[in-house]
Design an enzyme around this catalytic site. Structure first.
Site, PDB file in Angstrom:
ATOM      1  N   HIS A 195       0.821  -1.208   0.000  1.00 43.71           N
ATOM      2  CA  HIS A 195       0.000   0.000   0.000  1.00 43.71           C
ATOM      3  C   HIS A 195       0.855   1.257   0.000  1.00 43.71           C
ATOM      4  CE1 HIS A 195      -3.021  -2.928   1.395  1.00 43.71           C
ATOM      5  NE2 HIS A 195      -3.866  -2.137   0.780  1.00 43.71           N
ATOM      6  N   GLY A 196       2.124   1.120   0.320  1.00 42.82           N
ATOM      7  CA  GLY A 196       3.005   2.281   0.368  1.00 42.82           C
ATOM      8  C   GLY A 196       4.104   2.028   1.376  1.00 42.82           C
TER       9      GLY A 196
END
Lengths: 83, 482, 384
Positions: B399-400
């Site tokens: 997701h990051g």
């Protein structure tokens, strides 16, 4: 190695080492993961057991609940590749 | 995707359904190639919104070349089947044709100003010469590893803010643009996170020898299948192939399938554009975290956030699945009532299912098996902990690459580990509990509420821009003013 | 498909699909027709979570800023229903509606720091009733806009009206410049007829809805705005925020020599008919006579280049002085309760425009207004 040996070896392993309830009467078509007896981590343990006991490597994508939920499914998958 | 874009995709899909069925494979292939350029947001760095989809196509072609069957590799050009060479010509034609808007004004521009056509031709010729040459020098086994590393490197760059900005600065230097305004949004690479996971899946399956034989057209269509391009689901290639090979016989207007498609699209639109977008107004955000006046207000905003995430993403998935059905491709489900699950393990088997099962297959399973074969094989719980944390960490940084996402991953990893250890000890007791339906139901619902709140509190990490604001939010939720 | 058995369980037929599409189409037409006939937006506007589930807003919704849980919409019913003036009036409440432009609304000020915010802190009473002030300012400069809001406010039983005005709200030619007026033609038409407002109802800027605009499809935006206003209510009640207050560019202090104001010059100045005094006097014709105090609101008085010609960015001195004289005269002629506070706030208290004040300015103004109010209420008491 014949089917019966594979089946009984596997059954013993699942009941004794994974379910840890030696008295449990595991049926051939009983869903072991969907039935809540074992979980997906146990599938990895089954994978390693199968490698070591029968010399069959089951690739990760085949080691899933959908493909390895019952004793019948497991035995069939092992026999496919067994020498 | 905007609602107008979805409408266009639905219309295209309906038009296709009216075309002769023997055209459909080609239509889907060509449409998907064009649509990924169209969906890619325009970027301020010169040529980049043309280049990024082109890289996706290029890297997919190379991956196919590595993982395709044996004969094609020995003499890559001459041994191509007719279908493969046609596919290749189409791909090259589309990439070249998309440079034409540079020279003439077109009413519809798929990319902002593309590069010169001769620059693109040069790169293509270079690839055509280098790749076969390279294949004599490096074995396909090593090429596959190299490809995996390249894909992972791209993934890490786009997931990391620092690296994205560095890349943006670098690219701006190359194009002679202002480096002072370099930012993360310069490198907004639509669909790559999903494309990367599909490519890794095919390469890994090829390495273990279970990848089915497949044509270039099949491979490319699988990787960039347009309904699932922006936000998944992440299909498995062998499942996709089954459907794709049958689409000529598929009747999109068969009443059951058509009803299903229409229902899924309508439900998805409602979930995404009414429920989720309404919840977005009242849910927690980077700004509202520090604005709320009371703990109950924060809880309300946090619940809204949790529901919004579900309705937004599952709405998108419904739309993708619905459009997929119109083409005869049954994409896998991504959600199965996740907030009604009574354990964290079953939550993860029903939330973003295609991602979690991908990670289970390509991180959790190989890692835990490797550890179970090692000399530490008797420390089962430690092996379990390591593989669970590694798995959830992967989902987190997918997701990051930020501290809050990492902590969010660990939060769930630890939750899963504790639940597994605990359920190992209570499994027999739980089986006996099933004989008492009332107590069993009570226990089940307690589980649902506990699980839901564990997940909801996990979203605190997910929504926070840094750890200190997450800590502040935790304190505030429980009525402690920071 | 996991979780979708309820959908896939049945066997659908083509005629089923045709029936669904036909029914949906029919229903769609019907709903649009009903919408077209009933024009229910004003009624829908009155349905509001404000004052029931969440507290009413302390000023009217304005500004397209989701971060501040606020939006601009044209549905006056919905706007007023979201305002705390729509709450039930307590028997011991003396209700004061404060009408005006962005200075009353409170650009760059939090709610407690607006004029009404400071006035409410004083916990004033009148004849045993608690005086409660309601901020009905709205950020556009037009007396006609003020009047529409004032007329609307009479539905909520105000006992007194404070109307803050400034010259920029007066030009006849700019009365209809505000989008909220242009998109409320039917209201405007009614006021035009009932109160004889001096308006050009054929102004090209007015938005006359056509037949499609009256359907559900045509009014989807207005409906969505109403819905968003309700949802923002939750954010508003959770945070008390309705404006993003950022840094600002200070009002200019230096000017050139050109002293034109709108189309008027010192040699060809405006006359009374160029300013909307008729709108001010129309308030006297309201069905329920509500005492009204008209206040000429404070302006910034510059000291930079050419400040001998200009008071500020808006006003050349000649124009503003002329306006003050005219307003004074008009008030005397029409017996308005009029107070001129134009130079009552020190220049350093102004922020980004010639009428926006900072917190201290706002508080100073509230003190001035309170003196005016006390005098007025004392007189009122004597006449009662």
């Amino acid at each position: 190695m014949d089917e019966q040996t594979v089946r009984e070896n596997l059954r013993t392993f699942i009941v004794k080492d994974l379910i840890r309830d030696p008295d449990y009467d595991l049926a051939d078509d009983e869903g072991v993961v969907t039935g809540g007896l074992i979980d997906s981590f146990s599938l990895a343990q089954i994978g390693v057991f199968v490698e070591q006991a029968f010399g069959v490597y089951i690739p990760d994508p085949d080691l899933t609940v959908a493909k390895m939920d019952t004793l019948n499914q497991m035995v069939a998958r092992i026999l496919r590749d067994i020498q | 995707m905007e609602i107008a874009q979805i409408a266009v995709l639905v219309v295209i899909s309906l038009v296709n359904a009216l075309l002769p069925s023997q055209w459909r494979k080609w239509v889907l292939f060509v449409i998907s190639l064009i649509i990924i350029y169209w969906l890619q947001p325009s970027l301020s760095i010169r040529w980049l919104d043309y280049t990024l989809p082109s890289i996706i196509i290029g890297i997919s072609v190379i991956t196919w070349w590595v993982v395709a069957s044996r004969e094609k590799k020995i003499s890559p050009i001459t041994a191509l089947s007719r279908e493969d060479s046609t596919s290749l010509v189409i791909i090259l034609a589309i990439i070249l044709l998309l440079t034409i808007p540079r020279y003439f004004d077109f009413p519809i521009a798929l990319t902002s100003r593309p590069p010169e056509i001769w620059q693109v031709i040069t790169i293509i010729i270079a690839l055509i010469i280098i790749l076969p040459l390279g294949s004599y020098l490096i074995s396909f086994r090593w090429t596959a590893i190299l490809l995996l590393l390249i894909i992972l490197a791209f993934l890490i760059i786009i997931k990391s803010e620092v690296l994205s900005i560095h890349l943006s600065v670098f690219l701006r230097q190359q194009t002679g643009q202002d480096t002072g305004i370099a930012s993360v949004i310069d490198i907004q690479w639509l669909g790559f996170s999903y494309v990367a996971f599909r490519l890794i899946h095919t390469i890994r399956d090829w390495q273990t020898g279970i990848l089915p034989d497949l044509s270039l057209r099949e491979f490319i269509t699988y990787v960039i299948f347009f309904p699932a391009f922006t936000a998944g689901p992440i299909d498995r290639v062998e499942r996709f192939l089954n459907d794709f090979r049958a689409i000529e016989k598929y009747n999109p207007f068969e009443a059951n399938r058509f009803t299903e498609a229409a229902a899924r699209i309508c439900i998805g639109l409602f979930k995404k554009f009414f429920i989720a977008d309404s919840l977005a107004i009242i849910s927690l955000s980077h700004t509202s975290i520090d604005q709320a006046l009371s703990a109950p207000a924060l809880w309300l905003m946090l619940y809204a956030y949790a529901l919004r995430l579900f309705f937004d993403f599952s709405g998108y998935t419904d739309i993708a699945i619905g459009i997929g059905i119109l083409w005869g491709i049954q994409l896998p489900e991504n959600f199965n009532r996740p907030y009604l699950k009574n354990t964290i393990t079953t939550f993860w088997q029903s939330w973003h299912m295609t991602l979690s099962s991908w990670v289970r297959t390509y991180v959790y399973s190989p890692l835990s098996r490797q550890l179970l074969r090692s000399r530490y094989k008797n420390h089962v719980n430690i092996i379990l902990l390591i593989s669970t944390l590694a798995t959830m960490l992967t989902i987190g940084i997918w997701h990051g690459i930020t501290l809050p996402f990492i902590v969010w991953g660990l939060w769930h990893g630890i939750g899963l580990f504790i639940h597994k250890v605990w359920s190992d000890h209570t499994r027999a007791w739980l089986r006996r509990l099933r004989q008492h339906p009332g107590r069993d139901a009570a226990w089940r619902w307690t589980g649902v509420i506990l699980t839901f709140h564990f997940v909801v509190l996990g979203w605190v990490w997910f929504v926070s821009s840094d750890l200190s604001s997450a800590f502040r939010l935790f304190l505030a939720l429980f009525g402690v003013a920071p | 498909m996991i979780g979708w058995e309820w959908l896939t369980r049945y066997n659908y037929t083509r005629s089923f699909i045709v029936r669904v599409i036909a029914k949906a189409g029919l229903l769609f037409l019907l709903v649009n027709l009903i919408f077209w006939i009933l024009q229910p937006l004003p009624i829908i506007g009155r349905i509001s979570i404000y004052n029931i589930l969440v507290p009413g807003r302390e000023r009217l919704p304005y500004g397209e800023s989701p971060e501040a849980y606020n939006l601009s919409l044209y549905n006056l019913d919905a706007m007023f229903a979201s305002h705390n003036i729509a709450r039930i009036k307590a028997p011991d409440e003396f209700r004061v509606a404060v009408i005006g432009d962005s200075a009353v609304w409170g650009v760059l000020l939090t709610n407690p720091s607006t004029l009404t915010g400071y006035l409410n802190r004083e916990l004033l009473t009148f004849e045993g009733k608690k005086i409660v002030f309601y901020n009905l300012g709205y950020p556009t400069l037009s007396l006609t806009k003020d009047f529409i809001f004032l007329e609307f406010a009479t539905r909520y039983q105000p006992d007194l009206i404070l109307w803050l005005v400034t010259l920029e709200s007066f030009p006849i030619s700019d009365q209809l410049a505000s989008p909220i007026l242009q998109n409320n033609v039917s209201h405007l038409q009614r006021l035009h007829e009932e109160y004889g407002l001096d308006l050009d109802m054929n102004d090209a800027r007015l938005v006359h809805p056509n037949i499609w605009d009256k359907t559900l499809l045509g009014q989807r935006r207005a409906l969505a705005d109403w819905w968003r206003l309700q949802l923002f209510g939750i954010g508003w009640s959770n945070t008390g925020i309705d404006q993003q207050i950022r840094g600002f560019e200070p009002r200019s202090n230096d000017f050139d020599q050109d002293t034109e104001w709108h189309t008027f010059t010192i040699d060809e100045p405006f006359i009374e008919a160029d300013l909307a005094f008729s709108v001010l006097s129309a308030s006297k014709k309201l069905p329920t006579q509500i005492p009204t105090i008209i206040i000429n609101e404070p302006i910034y008085i510059a000291d930079g280049a050419n400040s001998d010609l200009h008071y500020n960015f808006w006003y050349p001195q000649w124009a503003y002085d002329r306006y003050r004289d005219m307003l004074q005269q008009q008030s005397e002629q029409n017996q308005w309760n009029y107070i001129d506070l134009w130079n009552q706030i020190p220049p350093e208290r102004f922020t980004d425009s010639p009428v926006h004040m900072d917190e201290i300015g706002s508080q100073l103004l509230s003190e001035k207004v309170m003196i005016v109010l006390n005098n007025f209420l004392n007189e009122l008491k004597d006449t009662n």
